[in-house]
Design a protein around this motif. Structure first.
Motif, PDB file in Angstrom:
ATOM      1  N   TRP A  51       1.611  -1.058   0.062  1.00  0.00           N
ATOM      2  CA  TRP A  51       0.163   0.243  -0.035  1.00  0.00           C
ATOM      3  C   TRP A  51       0.809   1.439  -0.025  1.00  0.00           C
ATOM      4  CZ3 TRP A  51      -4.680   0.967  -1.672  1.00  0.00           C
ATOM      5  CH2 TRP A  51      -5.016   2.257  -0.533  1.00  0.00           C
ATOM      6  N   ILE A  52       0.626   2.254  -1.067  1.00  0.00           N
ATOM      7  CA  ILE A  52       1.174   3.278  -1.305  1.00  0.00           C
ATOM      8  C   ILE A  52       0.332   4.374  -0.487  1.00  0.00           C
ATOM      9  CG2 ILE A  52       2.755   5.028  -2.122  1.00  0.00           C
ATOM     10  CD1 ILE A  52       2.191   2.820  -4.433  1.00  0.00           C
ATOM     11  N   GLU A  53       0.693   5.030   0.641  1.00  0.00           N
ATOM     12  CA  GLU A  53      -0.283   5.846   1.641  1.00  0.00           C
ATOM     13  C   GLU A  53       0.581   7.659   0.804  1.00  0.00           C
ATOM     14  OE1 GLU A  53      -2.982   7.428   4.278  1.00  0.00           O
ATOM     15  OE2 GLU A  53      -2.534   5.376   3.511  1.00  0.00           O
ATOM     16  N   HIS A  78     -13.692  18.316   1.618  1.00  0.00           N
ATOM     17  CA  HIS A  78     -13.978  16.880   1.417  1.00  0.00           C
ATOM     18  C   HIS A  78     -13.585  16.456   0.483  1.00  0.00           C
ATOM     19  CE1 HIS A  78     -17.447  19.149   0.164  1.00  0.00           C
ATOM     20  NE2 HIS A  78     -18.028  17.558   0.175  1.00  0.00           N
ATOM     21  N   GLN A  79     -13.738  16.934  -0.800  1.00  0.00           N
ATOM     22  CA  GLN A  79     -13.692  16.060  -2.185  1.00  0.00           C
ATOM     23  C   GLN A  79     -12.162  16.338  -2.060  1.00  0.00           C
ATOM     24  OE1 GLN A  79     -15.994  19.201  -4.123  1.00  0.00           O
ATOM     25  NE2 GLN A  79     -17.512  18.360  -4.449  1.00  0.00           N
ATOM     26  N   TRP A  80     -11.099  16.730  -2.007  1.00  0.00           N
ATOM     27  CA  TRP A  80      -9.818  16.923  -2.367  1.00  0.00           C
ATOM     28  C   TRP A  80      -9.240  15.476  -2.215  1.00  0.00           C
ATOM     29  CZ3 TRP A  80      -6.760  18.855  -5.005  1.00  0.00           C
ATOM     30  CH2 TRP A  80      -5.371  18.423  -4.962  1.00  0.00           C
ATOM     31  N   PRO A  81      -9.456  14.702  -1.407  1.00  0.00           N
ATOM     32  CA  PRO A  81      -8.314  12.759  -1.174  1.00  0.00           C
ATOM     33  C   PRO A  81      -8.716  12.380  -2.470  1.00  0.00           C
ATOM     34  CG  PRO A  81      -9.803  14.300   0.750  1.00  0.00           C
ATOM     35  CD  PRO A  81     -10.002  14.637   0.106  1.00  0.00           C
ATOM     36  N   ALA A  82     -10.246  12.113  -3.098  1.00  0.00           N
ATOM     37  CA  ALA A  82     -10.567  11.703  -4.017  1.00  0.00           C
ATOM     38  C   ALA A  82      -9.640  12.516  -5.172  1.00  0.00           C
ATOM     39  CB  ALA A  82     -12.375  11.779  -4.117  1.00  0.00           C
ATOM     40  N   GLN A  83      -9.910  13.855  -5.634  1.00  0.00           N
ATOM     41  CA  GLN A  83      -9.592  14.516  -6.640  1.00  0.00           C
ATOM     42  C   GLN A  83      -7.786  13.988  -6.698  1.00  0.00           C
ATOM     43  OE1 GLN A  83     -11.044  18.229  -7.365  1.00  0.00           O
ATOM     44  NE2 GLN A  83     -13.172  18.114  -6.798  1.00  0.00           N
ATOM     45  N   LEU A  84      -7.252  14.734  -5.371  1.00  0.00           N
ATOM     46  CA  LEU A  84      -5.941  14.182  -5.532  1.00  0.00           C
ATOM     47  C   LEU A  84      -5.812  12.853  -5.978  1.00  0.00           C
ATOM     48  CD1 LEU A  84      -3.134  15.199  -5.401  1.00  0.00           C
ATOM     49  CD2 LEU A  84      -3.561  14.918  -2.617  1.00  0.00           C
ATOM     50  N   GLU A  85      -6.415  12.082  -5.552  1.00  0.00           N
ATOM     51  CA  GLU A  85      -6.731  10.244  -5.995  1.00  0.00           C
ATOM     52  C   GLU A  85      -6.987  10.883  -7.504  1.00  0.00           C
ATOM     53  OE1 GLU A  85      -7.307   7.288  -3.418  1.00  0.00           O
ATOM     54  OE2 GLU A  85      -8.752   7.032  -5.298  1.00  0.00           O
ATOM     55  N   ASN A 140     -16.367   8.423   1.422  1.00  0.00           N
ATOM     56  CA  ASN A 140     -15.416  10.274   2.190  1.00  0.00           C
ATOM     57  C   ASN A 140     -14.815  10.216   3.003  1.00  0.00           C
ATOM     58  OD1 ASN A 140     -17.984  11.823   0.814  1.00  0.00           O
ATOM     59  ND2 ASN A 140     -18.939  10.759   2.161  1.00  0.00           N
ATOM     60  N   LEU A 141     -14.342   8.632   2.968  1.00  0.00           N
ATOM     61  CA  LEU A 141     -12.710   8.253   4.273  1.00  0.00           C
ATOM     62  C   LEU A 141     -11.851   9.601   3.064  1.00  0.00           C
ATOM     63  CD1 LEU A 141     -12.030   6.240   6.332  1.00  0.00           C
ATOM     64  CD2 LEU A 141     -11.406   5.229   4.294  1.00  0.00           C
ATOM     65  N   GLN A 142     -10.917  10.379   4.519  1.00  0.00           N
ATOM     66  CA  GLN A 142     -10.294  11.372   4.024  1.00  0.00           C
ATOM     67  C   GLN A 142      -8.701  11.062   3.809  1.00  0.00           C
ATOM     68  OE1 GLN A 142     -11.364  15.398   3.562  1.00  0.00           O
ATOM     69  NE2 GLN A 142     -13.090  13.373   3.169  1.00  0.00           N
ATOM     70  N   LYS A 143      -8.574   9.515   2.846  1.00  0.00           N
ATOM     71  CA  LYS A 143      -7.495   9.165   2.994  1.00  0.00           C
ATOM     72  C   LYS A 143      -6.939   9.156   1.306  1.00  0.00           C
ATOM     73  CE  LYS A 143      -6.811   6.049   7.126  1.00  0.00           C
ATOM     74  NZ  LYS A 143      -6.747   4.847   7.642  1.00  0.00           N
ATOM     75  N   VAL A 144      -5.604   9.259   1.175  1.00  0.00           N
ATOM     76  CA  VAL A 144      -5.013   9.365  -0.132  1.00  0.00           C
ATOM     77  C   VAL A 144      -4.335   7.964  -0.283  1.00  0.00           C
ATOM     78  CG1 VAL A 144      -3.946   9.975  -2.631  1.00  0.00           C
ATOM     79  CG2 VAL A 144      -5.871  11.074  -0.929  1.00  0.00           C
ATOM     80  N   GLY A 145      -4.145   7.322  -1.330  1.00  0.00           N
ATOM     81  CA  GLY A 145      -3.167   5.753  -1.491  1.00  0.00           C
ATOM     82  C   GLY A 145      -3.855   5.402  -2.653  1.00  0.00           C
ATOM     83  N   PHE A 146      -2.312   4.231  -3.041  1.00  0.00           N
ATOM     84  CA  PHE A 146      -2.495   2.841  -3.992  1.00  0.00           C
ATOM     85  C   PHE A 146      -2.183   1.613  -3.671  1.00  0.00           C
ATOM     86  CE2 PHE A 146      -2.730   7.315  -6.282  1.00  0.00           C
ATOM     87  CZ  PHE A 146      -2.879   7.664  -6.914  1.00  0.00           C
ATOM     88  N   ARG A 147      -3.078   0.791  -4.966  1.00  0.00           N
ATOM     89  CA  ARG A 147      -2.364  -0.756  -4.362  1.00  0.00           C
ATOM     90  C   ARG A 147      -1.455  -0.392  -5.602  1.00  0.00           C
ATOM     91  NH1 ARG A 147      -5.938  -5.936  -5.734  1.00  0.00           N
ATOM     92  NH2 ARG A 147      -5.054  -4.916  -7.252  1.00  0.00           N
ATOM     93  N   ALA A 148      -0.060  -1.713  -5.407  1.00  0.00           N
ATOM     94  CA  ALA A 148       1.257  -1.884  -6.100  1.00  0.00           C
ATOM     95  C   ALA A 148       0.679  -3.234  -5.455  1.00  0.00           C
ATOM     96  CB  ALA A 148       1.700  -1.298  -6.050  1.00  0.00           C
ATOM     97  N   THR A 149       1.231  -4.455  -6.373  1.00  0.00           N
ATOM     98  CA  THR A 149       1.415  -5.734  -6.950  1.00  0.00           C
ATOM     99  C   THR A 149       3.002  -5.800  -7.726  1.00  0.00           C
ATOM    100  OG1 THR A 149       0.898  -7.783  -7.155  1.00  0.00           O
ATOM    101  CG2 THR A 149       0.210  -6.010  -8.630  1.00  0.00           C
ATOM    102  N   TYR A 150       3.717  -6.708  -7.163  1.00  0.00           N
ATOM    103  CA  TYR A 150       5.062  -7.909  -7.047  1.00  0.00           C
ATOM    104  C   TYR A 150       4.700  -9.015  -8.021  1.00  0.00           C
ATOM    105  CZ  TYR A 150       4.258  -8.572  -2.700  1.00  0.00           C
ATOM    106  OH  TYR A 150       4.101  -8.901  -1.374  1.00  0.00           O
TER     107      TYR A 150
END
Length: 418
Positions: A330-332, A347-354, A379-389
């Motif tokens: 997980w990349i935070e 409240h819209q910023w996390p999704a827009q940044l992602e 609406n969870l105020q987090k931004v992240g990405f799943r990566a797989t190896y």
């Protein structure tokens, strides 16, 4: 072929005669444990009872031989503490999940729980049944039992108190975290206290990379018959086989067998035949060697990706974990490092940044899974990405890391310039 219906001559069963089956034998090459999986041997299944059973209509439990093997597999690795347990072979964990939800939940009425980031197919199974899903807080050790207990103790409002919690305790998708031994015990006790049924989806159990001694299944803590466990062959053998195992108390399994019979009828019997013949040939020792071989494979890939992240990802913009199990990390994203445009609501910023980082990454030629695809609460105020190896070639892991690092910097520069 004698013995199919014993001494009874059947004029009642709607079964085709085996002369009408065009397949008369099956053979396949397999990687051999004796060669450390560097060369192949051949398995040949002639026109015998096993092949006939695989080609004919079969039981909702699965073929007799694969059913027997799967029970043996559970007894070795995840046997529960009580005796009244059973297994059924199903067509993959997603089909198992859909069947369990239909068995236990009332549409448009019941409430269930899951980790705050969870497997998207779980949410897709819940949607058509109109089940309300609430997220439970997790940290680097898995579900937080105190938060779960507090949530349930103080439950109020229009929604019914949850009856079920869905969890992936090993190499959790998407976070890559694994529930510790202490957490498992605490988690089970909280579920006992509030009479929660536990759906344990554990496709990465055998991919515990950093330890020879595997953490025990939640099933091994179970004294009440409240754990419904999914084991899958998709991540350790072949996803296309569509074979998995559900283990639970006998009452639940009896109902799930009936669900199979009126739904999928059974998991694909030819897949069961191939898996059974291979696992029988390998035997338990060969299977253990295969799992060790897979873990070495993923450990190497995990190391390549982590080294590349350390080289190409700006740690002032993001952080990531180094999972000890499974296929994902997980990349935070550090939201505070990215200037928010004045015209964007907080409240819209996390999704827009992602979205901005995702689109820039795709433009750079690399695809990661967006965090919002996995959020129970959008609406969870987090931004992240799943990566797989797991999938890309080793050299591609490095190239993808460089491209994603460039995307992170590019978005930061564009926002800082405004």
């Amino acid at each position: 072929m004698m013995g199919r219906l014993g001494k009874v001559i059947s004029l009642g069963a709607g079964l085709p005669h085996p002369d009408c089956f065009p397949v008369k034998s099956v053979s396949f090459d397999y990687l051999s444990p004796e060669s450390n999986f560097e060369s192949t041997d051949k398995i040949e299944v002639p026109d015998n009872e096993a092949l006939y059973e695989a080609l004919q209509y079969t039981s909702g439990r699965g073929t007799s031989y694969f059913d027997k093997y799967c029970r043996h597999h559970i007894e070795i690795h995840q046997k529960p503490k009580y005796n009244d347990w059973d297994i059924v072979v199903t067509a993959g964990a997603t089909q198992s999940l859909e069947a369990v939800l239909r068995l236990l939940c009332n549409p448009n009425e019941d409430t269930i729980l899951a980790e705050e980031f969870t497997y998207p197919a779980f949410l897709e199974c819940c949607n058509p049944m109109r089940l309300k899903v609430f997220g439970v807080k997790v940290d680097q050790h898995g579900v937080c039992p105190k938060d779960l207990d507090q949530l349930l103790t103080n439950w109020s409002g229009e929604h019914k108190k949850p009856k079920l919690i869905y969890t992936m305790p090993v190499g959790q998708n998407p976070l890559g975290i694994t529930m510790t031994l202490e957490r498992r015990s605490e988690f089970y006790k909280v579920c006992q206290k509030h009479d929660l049924i536990i759906v344990e989806d554990d496709p990465y159990y055998h991919l515990q990379l950093d330890s020879k001694q595997k953490l025990p299944s939640l099933l091994t803590f179970d004294t009440d018959g409240r754990v419904i466990r999914f084991d899958s062959f998709s991540k350790i053998m072949t996803p296309g086989a569509r074979c998995s195992i559900v283990t639970a108390n006998q009452t639940f399994i009896t109902k799930l067998v009936v669900h199979n019979e009126v739904g999928i009828h059974s998991s694909a019997a030819p897949s069961q035949l191939i898996l059974h013949e291979l696992l029988k040939t390998w035997n338990d020792e060969g299977f253990d060697k295969w799992v060790e071989h897979l873990c070495d494979h993923y450990l190497k890939r995990r190391g390549i990706l982590d080294d590349a992240f350390n080289k190409y990802l700006d740690k002032s913009l993001c952080s990531w974990n180094l999972p000890d199990s499974g296929m994902f990390l997980w990349i935070e994203i550090d939201q505070s490092a990215y200037p928010k445009p004045a015209n964007v609501e907080e409240h819209q910023w996390p999704a827009q940044l992602e979205d901005m980082i995702f689109n820039e990454s795709v433009s750079n030629g690399v695809l990661l899974a967006k965090g919002h695809w996995f959020m129970v609460d959008q609406n969870l105020q987090k931004v992240g990405f799943r990566a797989t190896y797991a999938f890309a070639e080793e050299n591609e892991l490095v190239a993808a890391s460089q491209k994603f690092g460039q995307a992170l910097k590019s978005v930061h520069e564009k926002l800082s310039a405004k």
